[in-house]
Design an enzyme around this catalytic site. Structure first.
Site, short mmCIF file in Angstrom:
data_model
loop_
_atom_site.label_atom_id
_atom_site.label_comp_id
_atom_site.label_asym_id
_atom_site.label_seq_id
_atom_site.Cartn_x
_atom_site.Cartn_y
_atom_site.Cartn_z
N GLY A 107 0.82 -1.21 0.00
CA GLY A 107 0.00 0.00 0.00
C GLY A 107 0.85 1.26 0.00
O GLY A 107 2.02 1.22 -0.37
N LEU A 159 0.45 3.68 -2.02
CA LEU A 159 0.81 3.60 -3.43
C LEU A 159 1.33 4.93 -3.98
O LEU A 159 0.80 5.99 -3.67
CB LEU A 159 -0.40 3.15 -4.26
CG LEU A 159 -1.01 1.80 -3.85
CD1 LEU A 159 -2.18 1.44 -4.78
CD2 LEU A 159 0.03 0.68 -3.85
N HIS A 194 4.44 2.27 -7.94
CA HIS A 194 3.46 1.17 -7.96
C HIS A 194 2.59 1.27 -9.21
O HIS A 194 2.22 0.25 -9.80
CB HIS A 194 2.55 1.23 -6.72
CG HIS A 194 3.26 1.02 -5.42
ND1 HIS A 194 3.44 2.03 -4.51
CD2 HIS A 194 3.85 -0.09 -4.89
CE1 HIS A 194 4.08 1.55 -3.46
NE2 HIS A 194 4.35 0.28 -3.66
N GLN A 215 7.55 -9.62 7.88
CA GLN A 215 8.81 -9.16 7.29
C GLN A 215 9.39 -7.93 7.99
O GLN A 215 10.32 -7.32 7.50
CB GLN A 215 8.66 -8.91 5.79
CG GLN A 215 7.78 -7.76 5.39
CD GLN A 215 7.50 -7.77 3.89
OE1 GLN A 215 6.74 -8.57 3.39
NE2 GLN A 215 8.14 -6.86 3.16
N LYS A 243 13.56 -1.70 -7.85
CA LYS A 243 14.09 -0.96 -6.71
C LYS A 243 14.50 -1.90 -5.57
O LYS A 243 15.49 -1.67 -4.89
CB LYS A 243 13.06 0.03 -6.21
CG LYS A 243 13.37 0.54 -4.87
CD LYS A 243 13.11 1.98 -4.69
CE LYS A 243 13.50 2.37 -3.30
NZ LYS A 243 12.95 1.44 -2.29
N GLN A 265 15.12 -8.49 -3.21
CA GLN A 265 13.79 -9.12 -3.16
C GLN A 265 13.49 -9.79 -4.50
O GLN A 265 13.03 -10.94 -4.54
CB GLN A 265 12.74 -8.06 -2.84
CG GLN A 265 11.30 -8.50 -3.01
CD GLN A 265 10.31 -7.52 -2.41
OE1 GLN A 265 10.16 -7.46 -1.21
NE2 GLN A 265 9.62 -6.76 -3.24
O1 PAF Z 1 7.87 -5.02 -1.87
C1 PAF Z 1 6.91 -5.04 -1.07
O2 PAF Z 1 6.12 -4.12 -0.98
C2 PAF Z 1 6.74 -6.26 -0.17
O3 PAF Z 1 7.97 -6.80 0.21
C3 PAF Z 1 5.84 -7.35 -0.78
C4 PAF Z 1 6.46 -7.95 -2.02
C5 PAF Z 1 4.47 -6.77 -1.11
C6 PAF Z 1 5.63 -8.50 0.23
O4 PAF Z 1 5.06 -8.04 1.41
#
Ligand code: PAF
Length: 275
Positions: A28, A30, A34, A58, A145, A149
């Site tokens: 969120g 955003l 996004h 996380q 970015k 990940q």
């Molecule tokens: O990049 C993010 O916003 C988060 O790490 C994700 C991929 C939505 C997982 O919570």
């Protein structure tokens, strides 16, 4: 305003009508970065699904879970009507509290962001795997970015045979170079201008990339003399392994950087062609 499903069963009912899906997982708050992912997703499949979920798994105990910006109404207004948003609350995804079953990000999940944020990548991969199982997308779109990940999600998809394709969209930047991030809103005016050292260091590495060492020296020259930043790391990594490159490396590396500005941690990265 986009449509929203708040529970797994409500989402699954709506999912039946969607055909092929390109999925954009988010937490969120955003911003244009996004929206670039959503626009890319719209080109890939019949329907676009966006998840909005601030994943407690996380965040470390001392991290910014509590202050992470949340504005579901505002987010829904930023998305086109035809997008289906999945926005569960924490109890919906973790009815028994934090999930005991977790995906391990392995050794590559313990370096760089993982070294500073222990458990972060296990928690991230666990929620992404859950979301893939709920959303059942044909494509999932991530932003470059968060380079580490992206590396770990791609590897999880390969290792665990998820039947979908990962698509990656370039980082969206402010005109002065600052990479868009939901955390930028926490920067004071002075921190905002000090933060530009990160993107300047990446550009310096790109323009001095005759060898690994000259790229590193150019970036360090900027970062060592920068005001107001508490540098965590600057490194050149091999995008295939996410390990630091050796001094004789030739080809495309990724320069990655992380630093704290006051209480706000920022990360950024850029491709650097060495040699
Ligand atoms: O990049 C993010 O916003 C988060 O790490 C994700 C991929 C939505 C997982 O919570």
């Amino acid at each position: 305003m986009a449509r929203v499903a708040r529970t797994v069963s409500e989402f699954r009912r709506a999912r039946r009508e969607l055909g092929t899906v390109a999925f954009v997982p988010t937490m969120g708050a955003l911003h244009e970065g996004h929206i670039a992912l959503v626009n890319r997703a719209a080109l890939l499949a019949e329907s676009v699904v966006v998840s909005i979920f601030v994943n407690p798994l996380q965040f470390g105990e001392k991290e910014d879970l509590g202050r992470y910006p949340r504005d579901l109404e505002g987010d829904l207004n930023k998305l086109p009507e035809k997008v289906l948003v999945f926005a569960p609350d924490a109890e919906e995804l973790y009815p028994e509290g934090d999930s005991e079953t977790r995906i391990s990000a392995g050794a590559a999940g313990e370096t760089f962001e993982g070294a500073s944020r222990p458990g972060h990548f296990d928690g991230m991969l666990t929620v992404v795997a859950k979301l893939f199982n709920i959303v059942e997308p044909q494509f999932a779109v991530f932003g470059q970015k968060d380079a580490q990940q992206v590396f770990l999600v791609r590897r999880m998809v390969r290792d665990l045979n998820f039947d979908l394709e990962i698509d990656v969209v370039e980082t969206v930047r402010e005109p002065d170079g600052l990479a868009l991030s939901s955390r930028n809103r926490f920067l004071s005016g002075a921190e905002r201008s000090d933060s530009l050292a990160l993107s300047r260091a990446l550009r310096a590495a790109q323009s001095a990339a005759t060898s690994r060492n000259s790229a590193m020296d150019a970036a360090r020259g900027i970062l060592d003399s920068a005001r107001g930043i508490d540098l965590d790391y600057f490194e050149l990594v091999d995008p295939k392994s996410f390990r630091p490159i050796a001094s004789g490396f030739k080809g495309e590396a990724t320069a990655i950087v992380a630093a704290k500005l006051g209480s706000t941690r920022l990360i950024d990265n850029a491709p650097v062609v060495i040699g």
